[in-house]
Design a protein around this motif. Structure first.
Motif, PDB file in Angstrom:
ATOM      1  N   TYR A  51     -14.938 -10.590  37.378  1.00 40.03           N
ATOM      2  CA  TYR A  51     -14.532 -10.403  35.990  1.00 40.03           C
ATOM      3  C   TYR A  51     -15.525  -9.484  35.298  1.00 40.03           C
ATOM      4  O   TYR A  51     -16.722  -9.532  35.586  1.00 40.03           O
ATOM      5  CB  TYR A  51     -14.504 -11.770  35.279  1.00 40.03           C
ATOM      6  CG  TYR A  51     -14.021 -11.721  33.852  1.00 40.03           C
ATOM      7  CD1 TYR A  51     -12.664 -11.660  33.565  1.00 40.03           C
ATOM      8  CD2 TYR A  51     -14.918 -11.761  32.783  1.00 40.03           C
ATOM      9  CE1 TYR A  51     -12.220 -11.632  32.252  1.00 40.03           C
ATOM     10  CE2 TYR A  51     -14.483 -11.740  31.477  1.00 40.03           C
ATOM     11  CZ  TYR A  51     -13.128 -11.679  31.214  1.00 40.03           C
ATOM     12  OH  TYR A  51     -12.690 -11.644  29.916  1.00 40.03           O
ATOM     13  N   ILE A  53     -16.853  -7.918  31.523  1.00 44.79           N
ATOM     14  CA  ILE A  53     -16.870  -7.775  30.069  1.00 44.79           C
ATOM     15  C   ILE A  53     -17.323  -6.349  29.805  1.00 44.79           C
ATOM     16  O   ILE A  53     -18.487  -6.021  30.021  1.00 44.79           O
ATOM     17  CB  ILE A  53     -17.838  -8.771  29.409  1.00 44.79           C
ATOM     18  CG1 ILE A  53     -17.461 -10.209  29.763  1.00 44.79           C
ATOM     19  CG2 ILE A  53     -17.836  -8.595  27.888  1.00 44.79           C
ATOM     20  CD1 ILE A  53     -18.492 -11.230  29.287  1.00 44.79           C
ATOM     21  N   ASN A  68      -9.309  -7.233  36.182  1.00 44.95           N
ATOM     22  CA  ASN A  68      -9.683  -8.388  35.373  1.00 44.95           C
ATOM     23  C   ASN A  68     -10.808  -8.003  34.416  1.00 44.95           C
ATOM     24  O   ASN A  68     -11.982  -8.267  34.676  1.00 44.95           O
ATOM     25  CB  ASN A  68     -10.104  -9.533  36.286  1.00 44.95           C
ATOM     26  CG  ASN A  68     -10.041 -10.884  35.590  1.00 44.95           C
ATOM     27  OD1 ASN A  68      -9.558 -10.992  34.461  1.00 44.95           O
ATOM     28  ND2 ASN A  68     -10.545 -11.910  36.248  1.00 44.95           N
ATOM     29  N   HIS A  70     -12.154  -7.481  30.210  1.00 40.39           N
ATOM     30  CA  HIS A  70     -12.019  -7.708  28.769  1.00 40.39           C
ATOM     31  C   HIS A  70     -12.818  -6.635  28.041  1.00 40.39           C
ATOM     32  O   HIS A  70     -14.040  -6.601  28.119  1.00 40.39           O
ATOM     33  CB  HIS A  70     -12.537  -9.096  28.393  1.00 40.39           C
ATOM     34  CG  HIS A  70     -12.468  -9.361  26.917  1.00 40.39           C
ATOM     35  ND1 HIS A  70     -13.243 -10.306  26.298  1.00 40.39           N
ATOM     36  CD2 HIS A  70     -11.718  -8.794  25.923  1.00 40.39           C
ATOM     37  CE1 HIS A  70     -12.982 -10.324  25.003  1.00 40.39           C
ATOM     38  NE2 HIS A  70     -12.065  -9.408  24.756  1.00 40.39           N
ATOM     39  N   ILE A  72     -14.377  -5.850  25.158  1.00 41.71           N
ATOM     40  CA  ILE A  72     -14.799  -6.649  24.013  1.00 41.71           C
ATOM     41  C   ILE A  72     -14.922  -5.829  22.730  1.00 41.71           C
ATOM     42  O   ILE A  72     -14.838  -6.366  21.629  1.00 41.71           O
ATOM     43  CB  ILE A  72     -16.138  -7.349  24.347  1.00 41.71           C
ATOM     44  CG1 ILE A  72     -16.418  -8.459  23.353  1.00 41.71           C
ATOM     45  CG2 ILE A  72     -17.288  -6.357  24.415  1.00 41.71           C
ATOM     46  CD1 ILE A  72     -17.531  -9.380  23.774  1.00 41.71           C
ATOM     47  N   CYS A 113      -9.808  -8.182  19.023  1.00 38.35           N
ATOM     48  CA  CYS A 113     -10.329  -7.945  20.373  1.00 38.35           C
ATOM     49  C   CYS A 113     -10.413  -9.228  21.193  1.00 38.35           C
ATOM     50  O   CYS A 113     -10.539  -9.191  22.407  1.00 38.35           O
ATOM     51  CB  CYS A 113     -11.713  -7.285  20.304  1.00 38.35           C
ATOM     52  SG  CYS A 113     -11.634  -5.567  19.759  1.00 38.35           S
ATOM     53  N   ASP A 116     -11.630 -13.616  25.095  1.00 38.09           N
ATOM     54  CA  ASP A 116     -11.229 -13.991  26.453  1.00 38.09           C
ATOM     55  C   ASP A 116     -12.428 -14.310  27.330  1.00 38.09           C
ATOM     56  O   ASP A 116     -12.363 -15.193  28.188  1.00 38.09           O
ATOM     57  CB  ASP A 116     -10.421 -12.857  27.099  1.00 38.09           C
ATOM     58  CG  ASP A 116      -9.102 -12.611  26.382  1.00 38.09           C
ATOM     59  OD1 ASP A 116      -8.812 -13.346  25.424  1.00 38.09           O
ATOM     60  OD2 ASP A 116      -8.369 -11.695  26.784  1.00 38.09           O
ATOM     61  N   TYR A 117     -13.516 -13.587  27.132  1.00 37.37           N
ATOM     62  CA  TYR A 117     -14.696 -13.777  27.981  1.00 37.37           C
ATOM     63  C   TYR A 117     -15.236 -15.202  27.880  1.00 37.37           C
ATOM     64  O   TYR A 117     -15.796 -15.737  28.844  1.00 37.37           O
ATOM     65  CB  TYR A 117     -15.794 -12.773  27.599  1.00 37.37           C
ATOM     66  CG  TYR A 117     -16.450 -13.024  26.264  1.00 37.37           C
ATOM     67  CD1 TYR A 117     -17.633 -13.744  26.168  1.00 37.37           C
ATOM     68  CD2 TYR A 117     -15.894 -12.549  25.084  1.00 37.37           C
ATOM     69  CE1 TYR A 117     -18.245 -13.971  24.947  1.00 37.37           C
ATOM     70  CE2 TYR A 117     -16.483 -12.786  23.861  1.00 37.37           C
ATOM     71  CZ  TYR A 117     -17.665 -13.494  23.798  1.00 37.37           C
ATOM     72  OH  TYR A 117     -18.256 -13.733  22.579  1.00 37.37           O
TER      73      TYR A 117
END
Length: 222
Positions: A51, A53, A68, A70, A72, A113, A116-117
């Motif tokens: 994942y 960020i 996958n 995000h 941010i 935004c 999700d993280y």
């Protein structure tokens, strides 16, 4: 009157701020996103993250086949004529609420935004212990590449790395934090920023325990 002048000034600052962000998006779209001479960095590819960020405004992850992600701080649009700009740009926490529009955390909320993280980081993993039972907790390694660790992103950094609990005891959230640096000057800056975030004792202890590790960036590309 002073109140009217202040209101007008804040309105003009906001408009110019939004115009600057839109101009920045055009720059990234034309000169970064469309660049044809971009090559994946071997050191990043070897991480094989589950994942990401991303603090980048561009789709850096596409060079590594990673989905996958995000963004941010938002991401540039695929078509600048469609949708609206959601790029986050701002300063650290500021006590004066008159200028909250220019603060990063408000920008992230205002531009949807998301967080999700937080759900990914808080997702429990099963760790097989030597005891008769399994322990359930967050067990992940955090790789930081290309971020200065500046305190303008301290809320995100502390959430991912670790923070102080109600008893003012530091709790490491990541099992291990690997931080990449470009050169000695960059290394020193990152150490200073870490000390600003957590204090000297916390940084020294976790470096001694090999829970915070610094690795020099190499120049190899795929």
């Amino acid at each position: 009157s002073y109140g009217l002048m202040k209101k007008t000034l804040l309105r003009d600052l906001k408009n110019e701020f939004l115009e600057f962000i839109e101009a920045l998006e055009i720059y990234f779209y034309e000169f970064v996103e469309k660049a044809s001479d971009v090559h994946p960095i071997s050191q990043i590819r070897e991480i094989e993250p589950d994942y990401i960020i991303s603090f980048n405004y561009t789709h850096t992850e596409k060079y590594y086949g990673i989905n996958n992600v995000h963004h941010i701080h938002g991401v540039i649009r695929d078509d600048l004529d469609c949708g609206s700009n959601n790029m986050v740009l701002g300063v650290n926490d500021y006590d004066n609420k008159d200028f909250i529009y220019f603060v990063k955390y408000f920008q992230r909320i205002q531009k949807h935004c998301g967080v999700d993280y937080k759900y990914i980081i808080n997702e429990p993993c099963i760790f097989k212990s030597s005891d008769e039972f399994d322990k359930e907790y967050n067990d992940y390694e955090l790789y930081i590449y290309g971020h200065s660790l500046d305190e303008t992103d301290k809320d995100v950094l502390k959430f991912a790395i670790g923070d102080f609990d109600d008893k003012n005891q530091f709790q490491m959230k990541a099992r291990k934090v690997i931080i990449y640096y470009y050169d000695q000057q960059d290394f020193e800056l990152k150490v200073i920023n870490l000390i600003t975030l957590f204090g000297r004792d916390i940084v020294e202890k976790n470096m001694d325990d090999n829970k915070i590790i610094f690795i020099k960036i190499d120049s190899n590309i795929d």
